[in-house]
Structures are given as structure tokens and as C-alpha cells.
Design a protein around this motif. Structure first.
Motif, PDB file in Angstrom:
ATOM      1  N   ALA A  27      11.447  20.114 -18.757  1.00  0.00           N
ATOM      2  CA  ALA A  27      11.123  20.416 -19.902  1.00  0.00           C
ATOM      3  C   ALA A  27      12.118  20.981 -20.659  1.00  0.00           C
ATOM      4  O   ALA A  27      12.584  20.773 -22.090  1.00  0.00           O
ATOM      5  N   LEU A  48       5.013  24.276 -22.613  1.00  0.00           N
ATOM      6  CA  LEU A  48       5.572  24.203 -23.228  1.00  0.00           C
ATOM      7  C   LEU A  48       4.484  24.839 -24.255  1.00  0.00           C
ATOM      8  O   LEU A  48       3.494  24.506 -24.463  1.00  0.00           O
ATOM      9  N   CYS A  99       1.189  21.001 -21.031  1.00  0.00           N
ATOM     10  CA  CYS A  99       0.999  21.071 -20.096  1.00  0.00           C
ATOM     11  C   CYS A  99       1.278  20.158 -19.308  1.00  0.00           C
ATOM     12  O   CYS A  99       1.538  18.849 -19.924  1.00  0.00           O
ATOM     13  N   SER A 129       4.454  18.424 -16.774  1.00  0.00           N
ATOM     14  CA  SER A 129       6.157  18.623 -16.962  1.00  0.00           C
ATOM     15  C   SER A 129       6.886  17.054 -18.364  1.00  0.00           C
ATOM     16  O   SER A 129       6.850  16.752 -19.246  1.00  0.00           O
ATOM     17  N   VAL A 159       5.251  17.248 -21.452  1.00  0.00           N
ATOM     18  CA  VAL A 159       5.668  17.679 -22.204  1.00  0.00           C
ATOM     19  C   VAL A 159       6.701  17.009 -22.653  1.00  0.00           C
ATOM     20  O   VAL A 159       7.319  17.377 -24.032  1.00  0.00           O
TER      21      VAL A 159
END
Lengths: 215, 262
Positions: free
Chosen positions: B62, B100, B108, B110, B113
Motif C-alpha cells: 500500500a 487504507l 482492506c 493489500s 488497496v
């Protein structure tokens, strides 16, 4: 040039059902090829050498593997009617989160009910908890996507045809524990794409019972 | 008719009944058009917060994606043994980082994101995913491969020993070789451009040294081309600014081993 769409699949696979439903929703003509999972064909092994699993979507000779990736590919390739994913990035991320939740939690837990002796009681309880979490997310919406049948609905609905298996081996009745989810499934079954794709729950239960050598 | 701020929809909406008259309905239509473009927010536009944990191979994805897009964000370190109320509120299902939070709304997982960042800041340079649907499907396939076939043995290398660890090392190298074959001669998995698959792998690249030390083996002789691409990725500005010092990761890895590996 005409589109050539082939789907290598297995009738009882709740993952293959996702891709079939997606293709039917978009009214894409495809050649369904039933696979023998205990004697895998050369085309399957050639098109999915990494995982050797169904479903495999072959579009004009090029393979796409993994059911949710196929659903998204179908949505992007045949945009037209019925978008499966919303256009807003936040709503899309939200839908993908729940599809990922379904992928991570539902099958892994559900499988323990019938495939691993001694785990059925614990796994049944966990599966009900997972379904209740999904019910909370559904709320009083018509579908997970709101008014329109979409990505999360497609990700989950195939499991409904396996409720008979989970109920039998888990000694429970999911329909009683999760009425909201059951009502949602019934609504989905009214759609032609779903009615055409989902096998009868009894057929799946008989198939698994026979494989396990159980009545 | 009055214009009121609705907290639910974060918009200006009309409240009240309009008396029927052509002039009033034209005005109403104009105001509806204006209000649909106005957003009233309690804070400045684009508040971006990242709840994260410094050595996480998932959190770093992220961080890298945000920096590739030049997005300013507030990094908040989480103590995973004492998770903050904000983390538990924003990710109640998994209670995991990274999360994020964009203008108060959580995203939610990764790679979810990363895709969100790519879509929201699509006007910025560096698209992280290709535009062609088939290429996108391939990128997603390989990230799914990484998150299953690389993650599982990597986790065992860090947290086990003996036969279990030996088996994990073998599976890990096999998975890396498959990836190396997919990489081919390309500088990055994305071709000439650093992209989705490279971002997913960078989390593991930053753990290469720790993996080698935990498992007492060497990756480069087995996967020289992949290692070359890894070094390229680790030199990018967005990565240099996101990835912790490898020494610190090694130190952290051994701390974890002391706990899990009796």
C-alpha cells in the motif's frame, strides 16, 4: 471473426458455477466441456499448468484461470448490460473485499464438514458464523450489490447447491439458522443464469455421499 | 424550499415542497445540478490514512502504491499485540493491517488497496494495472499465485525449523522459479513498467535477506533473473521510501523465530 469461448469445468464445482453464471448473465455463447477431475484431460493440463484446476475459461485460445478473475474478465470483456462490479472505486473495493472473504472463509470451512472426520461439529458452527457475517453484510438489500445482481452474489450463490451436503454431514439446517441468506438464494434462483447453472442440491448430496461410501 | 446539508449522503439536498410554477421548478433544477457537484466535508479534501505495521510485506504494498502515485498520506504504526480502536473499527472482519482510510472510508486487503489506489488516482502517472482485460486477468492470476504459493512456504521458513522448514524452502524456491519463468527477459513483471505484480512481490523481496538467514540458504544462485528484477524494484524511489532497512527486518525475523520456533 467469431468469438470462441470454451469453459473447462466440473458440474458440481461452486467455483465453475461462478463463471457459468457470469457468461449466462452476459448472454455469451460458450462451449461447456465437462472435465474428469480424476483423469484430467490434456487441454486442462495445457491451459492451467500451474494449478491444473477447473474452471478454465479459454477465450479465442487464451486461458484465464481462477473463478473470480474470470468473472471480472467477463465483466470487462463484455461490458454491455448488467455490470457485475459498480463503477465507483470504493464500491468496487467493497465488493472485492466480500468476494475475497467468501473465498478465504466459506469453502475452507465448509469442506471440513464432509471431508475431514471428527471436524464436522466445529466446522458447522464456524460455517454458520461465517454465513451470519454475510447476512449482516446483506442486511435488507435485495442482493449483495443492492438492487442489482453482481460480483458478490455470483461469488456466493454456487455454495447454495451444496447446502444439502453441509446439512447432512453437519447435522444441521442452514436454512433455519440463516433465513435471510436463504431468502437471498431463492431470489437469485429466480434469475435464468442461476436457475440454468445450479445443480439440484440433492444431486450434489448424492454425489458426495457416493464418493464417501455413505448412504 | 431550503438547501440543507445531509450528513448521511454528505450532500446538499432540497428539503420541503416546491409550489408548482415554471420559474420555481427551473430554479430547483439548477440548484439540484449545483448541489450534485458540491460535497461538504468536515475536513480538507482527500484525507488519506494508512494503518500499517513497518515490517509487513502486505502493508508495504500500500505504501509503495501511494508513493508511486505521489499521494500524500498519514502513516500510522499499529501495535499488532494491542490493536487500536480505529483499526478494529475500520477492519472489524479481519482486524488486520494494512487498512487504507480515504476520507473516512476504509479499504482492506493489500492488493484490493493497491487496485483502489490505481483507480482513484488514475489521472496520475504510472498505471499499476494494464488496460487490456486479458493482461489484467494475467496480472491478477500471478498476484493470486504469489499470495498462495509464495506466502505459505515463506511463512514457514520464518517460523519453523527442521524438516518442516526444509520442505518449505524447497516449495519456496519452486514457486520463485515459476515466477522467474513468467518474468522471462522483462525488467519487471509489468514489462518495461513497474506494476501490479512487482508491487506484490516487493513485500517478499524486502524479506529475501531475512528468509535466507532464517533458512540458511541463498536465493540468487537459484533465481538470478528474479533477483536482478528484485534489485531493480528495491532501487525505485517509491520502494526506497517505503521499505525498512533489511537489517531491521532480519532482527525482527529472529525475534519472531524465538517466539514461534521453540
Amino acid at each position: 471473426m467469431a468469438e470462441e469461448v470454451i469453459l473447462l469445468d466440473f458440474w458440481a464445482s461452486m467455483f465453475g458455477m461462478r463463471t457459468r453464471i457470469a457468461l449466462e448473465e452476459k448472454k455469451v455463447k460458450f462451449d461447456y466441456r465437462e472435465q474428469d477431475l480424476w483423469n484430467k484431460g490434456s487441454l486442462l493440463l495445457e491451459m492451467n499448468p500451474i494449478h491444473k484446476k477447473i474452471p478454465v475459461l479459454i477465450h479465442n485460445g487464451k486461458p484465464v484461470c481462477e473463478s473470480l478473475i474470470q468473472v471480472e474478465y467477463i465483466d470487462e470483456t463484455w461490458p454491455g448490460e448488467n455490470p457485475f462490479l459498480p463503477s465507483d472505486p470504493y464500491q468496487r473495493a467493497h465488493a472485492k473485499f466480500w468476494a475475497d472473504f467468501i473465498d478465504k472463509k466459506v469453502n475452507v470451512t465448509a469442506r471440513r464438514i464432509w471431508a475431514i472426520k471428527g471436524e464436522e461439529k466445529e466446522a458447522s458452527k464456524e460455517l454458520i458464523d461465517i454465513f451470519k457475517t454475510l447476512e449482516a453484510e446483506l442486511g435488507d438489500k435485495h442482493y449483495f450489490g443492492g438492487e442489482t445482481f453482481g460480483y458478490v452474489d455470483i461469488a456466493l450463490i454456487g455454495f447454495y447447491s451444496w447446502f444439502g451436503v453441509y446439512n447432512k454431514f453437519g447435522n444441521m439446517r442452514i436454512e433455519t439458522e440463516c433465513p435471510t441468506l436463504t431468502a437471498w438464494a431463492q431470489r437469485c434462483l429466480k434469475r435464468e443464469s442461476v436457475a440454468k447453472t445450479l445443480p439440484e442440491s440433492e444431486k450434489v448430496t448424492t454425489f458426495i455421499s457416493q464418493r464417501l461410501g455413505v448412504e | 424550499m431550503t438547501l440543507r446539508y445531509s450528513h448521511n449522503s454528505d450532500r446538499l439536498t432540497w428539503r420541503g415542497e416546491a409550489k408548482t410554477s415554471p420559474i420555481r421548478s427551473r430554479t430547483k433544477k439548477r440548484m439540484e445540478l449545483v448541489s450534485s457537484f458540491i460535497r461538504i466535508r468536515p475536513r480538507m479534501a482527500d484525507e488519506v490514512i494508512l494503518l500499517d505495521f513497518w515490517p509487513s510485506p502486505f502493508g508495504v504494498r500500500a505504501r509503495i502504491a501511494l508513493r508511486e502515485k505521489g499521494v500524500e498520506f498519514e502513516y500510522r504504526e499499529e501495535n499488532l499485540r494491542d490493536k487500536s480502536p480505529l483499526l478494529l473499527q475500520m477492519n472489524p472482519v479481519h482486524k488486520k493491517i494494512p487498512v487504507l482510510i480515504h476520507n473516512g472510508k476504509p479499504v482492506c486487503e493489500s492488493m484490493n488497496v493497491v487496485q483502489y489506489i490505481d483507480e482513484v488516482w488514475s489521472d496520475k502517472k504510472n498505471p499499476l494495472l494494464p488496460s487490456d482485460p486479458y493482461q489484467r486477468a494475467q496480472a491478477r492470476f500471478w498476484v493470486d499465485f504469489i499470495d498462495t504459493k509464495v506466502y505459505e512456504p515463506a511463512d514457514k521458513i520464518w517460523s519453523t525449523k527442521g524438516e518442516v522448514q526444509e520442505k518449505a524452502k524447497k516449495e519456496y524456491i519452486e514457486a520463485l522459479k515459476i515466477l522467474e519463468s513468467e518474468l522471462g527477459n522483462k525488467p519487471y513483471f509489468g514489462g518495461d513498467n513497474f506494476g501490479f505484480i512487482d508491487i506484490a512481490m516487493t513485500g517478499y523481496y524486502m524479506w529475501f535477506e531475512a528468509s535466507e538467514k532464517c533458512g540458511n540458504f541463498s536465493i540468487e544462485p537459484e533465481c538470478p533473473t528474479l533477483m536482478a528484477s528484485a534489485k531493480r524494484c528495491l532501487q525505485r524511489d517509491s520502494v526506497v521510501n517505503s521499505v525498512p532497512d533489511p537489517e531491521k527486518i532480519v532482527e525482527f525475523a529472529f525475534k519472531i523465530r524465538k517466539i514461534y520456533c521453540v
